[in-house]
Design an enzyme around this catalytic site. Sequence first.
Site, PDB file in Angstrom:
ATOM      1  N   GLY A  38       0.736  -1.389  -0.155  1.00  0.00           N
ATOM      2  CA  GLY A  38       0.254   0.241   0.176  1.00  0.00           C
ATOM      3  C   GLY A  38       0.850   1.189  -0.293  1.00  0.00           C
ATOM      4  N   ILE A  39       0.303   1.992   0.111  1.00  0.00           N
ATOM      5  CA  ILE A  39       0.570   3.801   0.167  1.00  0.00           C
ATOM      6  C   ILE A  39       1.476   4.209   1.247  1.00  0.00           C
ATOM      7  CG2 ILE A  39      -1.413   5.200   0.721  1.00  0.00           C
ATOM      8  CD1 ILE A  39      -0.518   6.856  -2.300  1.00  0.00           C
ATOM      9  N   GLY A  40       1.997   4.634   1.377  1.00  0.00           N
ATOM     10  CA  GLY A  40       3.286   4.973   2.966  1.00  0.00           C
ATOM     11  C   GLY A  40       4.609   4.920   2.630  1.00  0.00           C
ATOM     12  N   GLY A  41       4.974   5.200   3.670  1.00  0.00           N
ATOM     13  CA  GLY A  41       6.540   4.721   4.434  1.00  0.00           C
ATOM     14  C   GLY A  41       6.660   3.094   4.527  1.00  0.00           C
TER      15      GLY A  41
ATOM     16  N   GLU B 288      -2.781  -2.412  -6.159  1.00  0.00           N
ATOM     17  CA  GLU B 288      -2.740  -1.078  -6.271  1.00  0.00           C
ATOM     18  C   GLU B 288      -2.523  -0.107  -7.039  1.00  0.00           C
ATOM     19  OE1 GLU B 288      -5.845   0.085  -3.364  1.00  0.00           O
ATOM     20  OE2 GLU B 288      -5.035   1.915  -3.562  1.00  0.00           O
TER      21      GLU B 288
ATOM     22  N   ILE C 171      -3.125   5.202  10.567  1.00  0.00           N
ATOM     23  CA  ILE C 171      -3.254   6.215  10.925  1.00  0.00           C
ATOM     24  C   ILE C 171      -2.585   5.437  12.402  1.00  0.00           C
ATOM     25  CG2 ILE C 171      -3.708   8.390  12.550  1.00  0.00           C
ATOM     26  CD1 ILE C 171      -3.149   8.209   9.650  1.00  0.00           C
TER      27      ILE C 171
ATOM     28  N   GLY D 143      -8.156   1.962  -0.905  1.00  0.00           N
ATOM     29  CA  GLY D 143      -7.723  -0.146  -1.292  1.00  0.00           C
ATOM     30  C   GLY D 143      -8.648  -0.821   0.001  1.00  0.00           C
TER      31      GLY D 143
ATOM     32  N   LYS E 230       4.154  13.990  17.749  1.00  0.00           N
ATOM     33  CA  LYS E 230       3.512  15.764  17.024  1.00  0.00           C
ATOM     34  C   LYS E 230       4.816  16.896  17.487  1.00  0.00           C
ATOM     35  CE  LYS E 230      -0.790  16.100  15.692  1.00  0.00           C
ATOM     36  NZ  LYS E 230      -2.062  16.208  16.118  1.00  0.00           N
TER      37      LYS E 230
HETATM   38  C1  LIG Z   1      -2.084   2.031  -2.522  1.00  0.00           C
HETATM   39  C2  LIG Z   1      -2.452   1.701  -1.992  1.00  0.00           C
HETATM   40  O1  LIG Z   1      -2.475   2.152  -0.534  1.00  0.00           O
HETATM   41  S1  LIG Z   1      -3.301   0.026  -2.147  1.00  0.00           S
HETATM   42  C3  LIG Z   1      -4.516   0.203  -0.428  1.00  0.00           C
HETATM   43  C4  LIG Z   1      -4.535   0.555   1.215  1.00  0.00           C
HETATM   44  N1  LIG Z   1      -4.704   1.963   1.030  1.00  0.00           N
HETATM   45  C5  LIG Z   1      -4.854   2.612   2.083  1.00  0.00           C
HETATM   46  O2  LIG Z   1      -4.460   2.022   2.852  1.00  0.00           O
HETATM   47  C6  LIG Z   1      -5.024   3.713   1.661  1.00  0.00           C
HETATM   48  C7  LIG Z   1      -4.592   5.264   3.631  1.00  0.00           C
HETATM   49  N2  LIG Z   1      -3.893   4.965   3.890  1.00  0.00           N
HETATM   50  C8  LIG Z   1      -2.774   6.340   3.731  1.00  0.00           C
HETATM   51  O3  LIG Z   1      -3.036   6.979   2.406  1.00  0.00           O
HETATM   52  C9  LIG Z   1      -1.624   5.782   4.062  1.00  0.00           C
HETATM   53  O4  LIG Z   1      -0.781   4.535   4.240  1.00  0.00           O
HETATM   54  C10 LIG Z   1      -1.421   7.040   5.754  1.00  0.00           C
HETATM   55  C11 LIG Z   1      -2.171   7.813   5.297  1.00  0.00           C
HETATM   56  C12 LIG Z   1      -1.779   5.824   6.779  1.00  0.00           C
HETATM   57  C13 LIG Z   1       0.116   6.585   6.182  1.00  0.00           C
HETATM   58  O5  LIG Z   1       1.132   7.074   4.754  1.00  0.00           O
HETATM   59  P1  LIG Z   1       2.657   7.922   5.118  1.00  0.00           P
HETATM   60  O6  LIG Z   1       2.647   8.341   3.490  1.00  0.00           O
HETATM   61  O7  LIG Z   1       3.293   7.484   5.252  1.00  0.00           O
HETATM   62  O8  LIG Z   1       2.233   8.528   5.766  1.00  0.00           O
HETATM   63  P2  LIG Z   1       3.001   9.826   6.904  1.00  0.00           P
HETATM   64  O9  LIG Z   1       3.369   9.491   8.091  1.00  0.00           O
HETATM   65  O10 LIG Z   1       3.185  11.303   5.630  1.00  0.00           O
HETATM   66  O11 LIG Z   1       1.736  11.438   7.306  1.00  0.00           O
HETATM   67  C14 LIG Z   1       0.963  11.992   7.011  1.00  0.00           C
HETATM   68  C15 LIG Z   1      -0.255  12.395   7.773  1.00  0.00           C
HETATM   69  O12 LIG Z   1      -0.595  12.508   8.451  1.00  0.00           O
HETATM   70  C16 LIG Z   1      -0.054  12.980   9.893  1.00  0.00           C
HETATM   71  N3  LIG Z   1      -0.536  11.536  10.802  1.00  0.00           N
HETATM   72  C17 LIG Z   1       0.195  10.294  10.606  1.00  0.00           C
HETATM   73  N4  LIG Z   1      -0.187   9.141  11.363  1.00  0.00           N
HETATM   74  C18 LIG Z   1      -0.530  10.074  12.615  1.00  0.00           C
HETATM   75  C19 LIG Z   1      -0.947   9.780  13.833  1.00  0.00           C
HETATM   76  N5  LIG Z   1      -1.126   9.081  15.024  1.00  0.00           N
HETATM   77  N6  LIG Z   1      -2.262  11.618  14.077  1.00  0.00           N
HETATM   78  C20 LIG Z   1      -2.139  12.233  13.759  1.00  0.00           C
HETATM   79  N7  LIG Z   1      -1.830  12.889  12.299  1.00  0.00           N
HETATM   80  C21 LIG Z   1      -1.202  12.061  11.578  1.00  0.00           C
HETATM   81  C22 LIG Z   1       1.651  13.342   9.499  1.00  0.00           C
HETATM   82  O13 LIG Z   1       1.497  14.043  10.500  1.00  0.00           O
HETATM   83  C23 LIG Z   1       1.040  13.084   8.229  1.00  0.00           C
HETATM   84  O14 LIG Z   1       1.148  14.816   8.063  1.00  0.00           O
HETATM   85  P3  LIG Z   1       1.397  16.670   7.498  1.00  0.00           P
HETATM   86  O15 LIG Z   1       1.195  16.083   5.788  1.00  0.00           O
HETATM   87  O16 LIG Z   1       0.171  17.369   7.633  1.00  0.00           O
HETATM   88  O17 LIG Z   1       2.642  16.315   7.737  1.00  0.00           O
HETATM   89  C1  LIG Z   2      -8.257   6.072  -4.104  1.00  0.00           C
HETATM   90  C2  LIG Z   2      -6.851   5.519  -3.468  1.00  0.00           C
HETATM   91  C3  LIG Z   2      -5.661   4.939  -3.321  1.00  0.00           C
HETATM   92  C4  LIG Z   2      -5.585   3.989  -1.942  1.00  0.00           C
HETATM   93  O1  LIG Z   2      -5.625   3.364  -1.755  1.00  0.00           O
HETATM   94  O2  LIG Z   2      -4.117   4.735  -0.977  1.00  0.00           O
END
Ligand SMILES: CC(=O)SCCNC(=O)CCNC(=O)[C@H](O)C(C)(C)COP(=O)(O)OP(=O)(O)OC[C@H]1O[C@@H](n2cnc3c(N)ncnc32)[C@H](O)[C@@H]1OP(=O)(O)O
Ligand SMILES: CCCC(=O)O
Length: 443
Positions: free
Chosen positions: A217-220, A242, A317, A340, A366
């Site tokens: 998935g998306i993210g670090g 995806e 999150i 997704g 934070k």
């Molecule tokens: C493509 C696919 O992913 S396939 C299927 C899965 N799809 C998903 O899971 C979609 C939803 N998930 C996501 O969008 C991502 O995985 C996330 C947001 C959960 C993590 O992505 P990352 O890029 O690693 O997040 P990152 O650590 O950079 O944090 C993003 C923002 O969330 C905030 N954040 C992260 N964790 C927390 C928390 N526990 N509480 C409050 N804010 C938070 C960060 O501060 C950051 O905000 P900013 O841009 O204002 O600084």
């Molecule tokens: C629009 C969907 C992208 C994701 O699952 O992160």
Amino acid sequence: MNYTEEYKRKLVTPEEAVKVVKSGDWVDYGSFTGSVVVLDKALATRRDELWDVKIRSCTRFTGIPEAAIVDPTREHFIYNGWQLSGYERKLSDQGLCSYIPIVYYEVPEYYRNYIDVDVAFIPVTPMDKHGFFNFGPQVSHTMAICEKAKKIVLEVNPNIPRCFGQEEAIHISKVDYIVEADYPIAEIPAAKPNDIDKKVASIIMEQLEDGCCLQLGIGGMPNAVGEMIANSDLKDLGIHTEMFVDSMVDMVEKGRVTGARKNIDRYKMVATFAGGTKKTYDFIDENPMCAFLPVNYTNNPNVIGQLDNFVSINNCIDVDLFGQINSESSGIRQISGTGGSICFALGAFQSRGGKGFICMTSTFSKGDKIFSRIRPTLEPGSAVTIHRGMAPSIVTEYGIANLKGKALWQRAEALISIAHPDFREELIKRAQEMGIWRKSNKR
Ligand SMILES: CC(=O)SCCNC(=O)CCNC(=O)[C@H](O)C(C)(C)COP(=O)(O)OP(=O)(O)OC[C@H]1O[C@@H](n2cnc3c(N)ncnc32)[C@H](O)[C@@H]1OP(=O)(O)O
Ligand SMILES: CCCC(=O)O
């Protein structure tokens, strides 16, 4: 047949093309690295002559949309997103972007059965000799947008990779106007994993076997796992995902991926969009090893479930002691979207030998404050992205908590056992207060 004359007839300037938009219209911008740039700028210049124009995009990686920022009143342009990128998160924080809740694999049917599109603005590759323009690595729901649109305007950009698949191209006969552009594809470099990310990744690595089929998935965090897989000695992996990302190119180059053991789409790396660096865009360009397919296929749990040993690795999150997973907001602050995550949690469960992982670091900082990502309850307003009954395994640097079939007190016990030790006492206290803790519980 030669389509050059038709191309010339439909080719206009961006300023001319955006005249197709009328007050009250719904305008779709495309998605990910394929959310229009030139047409957006031209539309923004029409602010004072248009009212109530609703714009829709999805995880726009191509910069802050001009139309959203030229109108802080939102009387002229109202910008909306199916999932927020970093750019859209900033806009949303200022009240200039509205999130649209989804289950990602359903999105093409939202277009076909529920919502209107007056104008589709879609970035594409140059036309081929058959009169087709390729959507590049944003197949997703793009064909559904075009099917529904009353007018279609293409933004042709020679830098977009041509991606093979299905519902991946549109014929010139279906198009109203064409504009030409030349800007680089947005690059989304993965964040460098730190030691804790690597620890979480190494715990997941122990769960992987030769021949398994991966979704990242998306993210670090998923990226940290991807890097480790590329450098492992795993064999014959399959990809059904995806989002196509850089670490998947590394996996191929290091000989990890063949796709030979996939039950469907054998030998193909299946995805619905891509987000990476030039390395990824060069790799997917006209590569018969890749199949970019619509999201109602890639993310359909019934399709995913046909793949044996499917492993889904996604981020979140935070999680509460009941097993409710929030992957998209912090209270009412929208961070990204459901995307997704539900699709892959369900799909991995249906797969024979499948495993679903939601991974996270146990804490989040934070400023100089540290918070536990495992919380007694979610913050008021936070979205429940994955329902507790659907929750797959949760992974932190302290281990794995499998929640399937577990009672509330067992969930609390399993989750507290992978929380950061500094927060465990407080979590136990809160679990006791909420009546989901047993005296005999271990930590
Ligand atoms: C493509 C696919 O992913 S396939 C299927 C899965 N799809 C998903 O899971 C979609 C939803 N998930 C996501 O969008 C991502 O995985 C996330 C947001 C959960 C993590 O992505 P990352 O890029 O690693 O997040 P990152 O650590 O950079 O944090 C993003 C923002 O969330 C905030 N954040 C992260 N964790 C927390 C928390 N526990 N509480 C409050 N804010 C938070 C960060 O501060 C950051 O905000 P900013 O841009 O204002 O600084
Ligand atoms: C629009 C969907 C992208 C994701 O699952 O992160």
